[in-house]
Design a protein around this motif. Structure first.
Motif, short mmCIF file in Angstrom:
data_model
loop_
_atom_site.label_atom_id
_atom_site.label_comp_id
_atom_site.label_asym_id
_atom_site.label_seq_id
_atom_site.Cartn_x
_atom_site.Cartn_y
_atom_site.Cartn_z
N ALA A 67 0.84 -1.19 0.00
CA ALA A 67 0.00 0.00 0.00
C ALA A 67 0.87 1.24 0.00
CB ALA A 67 -0.91 0.01 1.22
N CYS A 93 -3.27 12.34 3.73
CA CYS A 93 -4.27 12.22 2.67
C CYS A 93 -5.57 11.63 3.22
CB CYS A 93 -3.72 11.33 1.55
SG CYS A 93 -4.94 10.80 0.35
N TRP A 120 -7.26 2.95 5.21
CA TRP A 120 -6.44 2.17 6.14
C TRP A 120 -7.24 1.15 6.94
CZ3 TRP A 120 -2.26 -0.05 7.19
CH2 TRP A 120 -1.94 -0.45 8.49
N ASP A 164 -8.04 10.22 1.69
CA ASP A 164 -8.35 8.93 1.07
C ASP A 164 -7.49 7.81 1.63
OD1 ASP A 164 -10.45 9.76 -0.60
OD2 ASP A 164 -9.05 10.49 -2.12
N SER A 165 -6.22 8.13 1.93
CA SER A 165 -5.36 7.13 2.57
C SER A 165 -5.89 6.79 3.95
CB SER A 165 -3.92 7.67 2.68
OG SER A 165 -3.33 7.82 1.42
N ARG A 166 -6.34 7.80 4.67
CA ARG A 166 -6.94 7.57 6.00
C ARG A 166 -8.16 6.65 5.90
NH1 ARG A 166 -9.79 12.71 7.51
NH2 ARG A 166 -11.19 11.81 5.95
N ALA A 168 -2.52 8.65 -3.98
CA ALA A 168 -2.66 7.81 -2.79
C ALA A 168 -4.14 7.74 -2.41
CB ALA A 168 -1.83 8.39 -1.63
N PRO A 169 -4.58 6.55 -2.01
CA PRO A 169 -3.82 5.31 -1.85
C PRO A 169 -3.70 4.54 -3.17
CG PRO A 169 -6.07 4.95 -1.18
CD PRO A 169 -5.98 6.40 -1.55
N PRO A 201 -10.02 4.70 -1.86
CA PRO A 201 -10.02 3.61 -0.88
C PRO A 201 -10.68 2.36 -1.45
CG PRO A 201 -10.83 5.65 0.10
CD PRO A 201 -10.77 5.87 -1.38
N LEU A 223 0.69 4.99 0.84
CA LEU A 223 -0.20 5.86 1.60
C LEU A 223 0.50 7.17 1.96
CD1 LEU A 223 -1.62 3.24 4.16
CD2 LEU A 223 -2.57 3.87 1.93
N ASP A 224 -0.29 8.24 1.95
CA ASP A 224 0.17 9.55 2.40
C ASP A 224 -0.46 9.79 3.77
OD1 ASP A 224 0.44 12.26 2.98
OD2 ASP A 224 0.03 12.92 0.95
N VAL A 277 3.58 -1.17 3.91
CA VAL A 277 3.15 0.19 3.59
C VAL A 277 4.35 1.01 3.17
CG1 VAL A 277 2.25 2.35 4.54
CG2 VAL A 277 1.09 0.19 5.03
#
Length: 238
Positions: free
Chosen positions: A61, A67, A74, A69-71, A195-196, A211, A63-64, A92
């Protein structure tokens, strides 16, 4: 009146363009060879690094930490990986998006945490996800880079188990800067531009930048995990 010949000029322009492209490719190859890191990029979740390269399904993955969308991606990813562990492993890769002003700082903070206390890396990532608003562009527009680093250190110190000053000193360590740069460059070599982004056993999953929900992860991973018991040999010796 005869028209001027354009074909020779066009051929020369095309030749120059081809030459420029070849030189650019050659320089990129050289740079990639020179900048290879001493270890594989990213953080293994749950200590599954050894299994990741053997019998487990490997999810990667990008991930930022800042970000949204990354949050949002997750939690369902974490649940899916834990459902199948140790048959599924997760790595990650921090990938700081350039339009999140202090995402690179956040990625450096993950490397600082990993150096000081490797078990704190993922708790700190989750802490960033919970407190993203503090480090959004608008919230930090009047802050300097050292001030943001200090705020991140205050937030991270308790999770990592070190003093604020010890954590803050990590932002002066060029190795954390280099590690975060390698993560970004590595993502670029994999074609990551947002990201993601997710890869499963090296294959990019559709919908990059958005996501993936829990049920979709189950639909992706369940058939792969089921096949593990069959011990299918994909390649034979030459």
């Amino acid at each position: 009146m005869a028209r001027p010949a354009r074909a020779p000029l066009l051929r020369r322009l095309l030749l120059l363009a081809a030459l420029a492209a070849s030189c650019s490719y050659y320089l990129l190859v050289l740079q990639a060879q020179a900048s290879a890191p001493p270890r594989y990029d990213g953080f293994a979740y749950g200590g599954g690094a050894a299994a990741a390269w053997k019998d487990a399904v490997l999810v990667e993955a990008f991930l930022d930490p800042l970000c949204p969308d990354s949050r949002d991606a997750w939690h369902p990813l974490k649940l899916a990986v834990e459902r199948y562990a140790p048959r599924v492993s997760l790595i990650v890769h921090p990938f700081p998006l350039p339009y999140h002003t202090y995402a690179f700082h956040a990625c450096r903070a993950l490397y600082i945490a990993n150096k000081l206390n490797s078990s704190s890396t993922y708790p700190l990532l989750e802490l960033f996800f919970k407190n993203q608003e503090k480090f959004y562009n608008a919230a930090t527009s009047s802050l300097s880079s050292p001030a943001v680093a200090a705020e991140m250190s205050k937030m991270a110190a308790q999770t990592v188990g070190n003093s604020v000053s010890e954590f803050l000193s990590g932002f002066s360590d060029r190795r954390t800067d280099s590690a975060a740069r390698v993560s970004f460059k590595y993502g670029c070599t994999r074609g990551v531009f947002g990201a993601p982004f997710f890869f499963v056993n090296g294959f990019l999953q559709p919908g990059g930048g958005s996501p993936i929900d829990f049920n979709t992860w189950i639909g992706i991973l369940d058939p792969l995990v089921s096949q593990q018991g069959e011990r299918i040999e994909m390649f034979t010796s030459i």
